[in-house]
Motif scaffolding. Structure first.
Motif: not given
Length: 263
Positions: A148-169
């Motif tokens: 299953y795939q979903e936009r990474i900005a939607v949902g807790a599992t995606g935000r948990a990744i983006l919060a710790f990606k140095p280039d997310a912003q």
């Protein structure tokens, strides 16, 4: 005497030599494990403070490890660091890494403890991909399935990744493109996730569904997230507070299995 086995000096000597060999291997491994990201170079004196060895034994093992390429030395006074043989083994281990297989026992323990759906997600550009999932055995549950795939900005599992990606912003426009998400609020949520160590989503993709997720890491940085999913009737605010430490602990265990000691 009858029924008594006579001593076998040769066997005893072999046993002693075998024990000495095992002891030498253990000591050599202790030397290698003394090096950390913060202590990438160590002197003999510093190594002696970290391993229980005499100076002659330390130098003898260092010489053997250096001959095999596991240790290199330079400078005066001499300082030691991990050698190319370690890098070669690390490359082989990384190239043959199977996150799904490594995550399975971690997921299973969390699943047994909570009886909720547990899944592991990884980043795929602006998407998140479900690598593994264990559905809840309870009649009312939420699941999406492996692949299953979903936009990474939607949902807790995606935000948990983006919060710790140095280039997310810097890539935020790509992540939010086409989504009705408030940019400022989204950045606040990422900051909050970094502070507490986990992300929560409610009713984002499925009405009545709640997710709690925490990131796990490998040597390159954030590698994915492990999430817990269930209905709001079971995962109210109080339940989420109790479950969050378990999800974080599972993510930390997975990070260690991937060779990273969580901060």
């Amino acid at each position: 005497m009858e029924g008594k086995t006579a001593p076998n000096p040769e066997a005893e000597e072999k046993g002693e030599k075998g024990a000495d060999s095992v002891r030498a291997v253990n000591r050599a491994l202790d030397i290698l494990l003394a090096f950390t990201r913060q202590d990438a170079q160590l002197s003999a004196t510093e190594l002696l403070q970290r391993v229980s060895l005499s100076r002659p034994t330390l130098y003898r093992l260092l010489y053997t490890l250096e001959t095999k390429g596991f240790i290199t030395s330079s400078g005066d006074p001499q300082r030691f660091r991990l050698g190319p043989a370690v890098a070669r083994l690390t490359h082989i281990w990384t190239e043959t890494l199977d996150i799904t297989a490594i995550a399975e026992p971690v997921m299973r323990l969390l699943w047994q403890e909570t009886q909720e759906t547990v899944a592991v997600f990884v980043e795929r550009s602006d998407m998140r991909l479900c690598l593994a999932e264990m559905p809840s055995p309870q009649p009312l549950n939420f699941k999406r399935g492996v692949g299953y795939q979903e936009r990474i900005a939607v949902g807790a599992t995606g935000r948990a990744i983006l919060a710790f990606k140095p280039d997310a912003q810097s890539n935020l426009d790509q992540y939010l493109n086409g989504l009705t998400i408030d940019r400022a609020k989204f950045l606040e949520e990422l900051e909050h996730t970094r502070q507490v160590g986990y992300a929560v989503s409610r009713n984002e993709l499925i009405t009545g569904a709640v997710a709690v997720a925490a990131p796990f890491f490998d040597s390159k940085g954030v590698a994915g997230s492990i999430g817990l999913f269930g209905p709001a009737t079971r995962l109210d605010d109080e339940a989420v507070k109790k479950l969050a430490p378990q999800v974080i602990a599972s993510a930390q265990t997975l990070s260690r299995a991937l060779g990273v000691e969580p901060a």
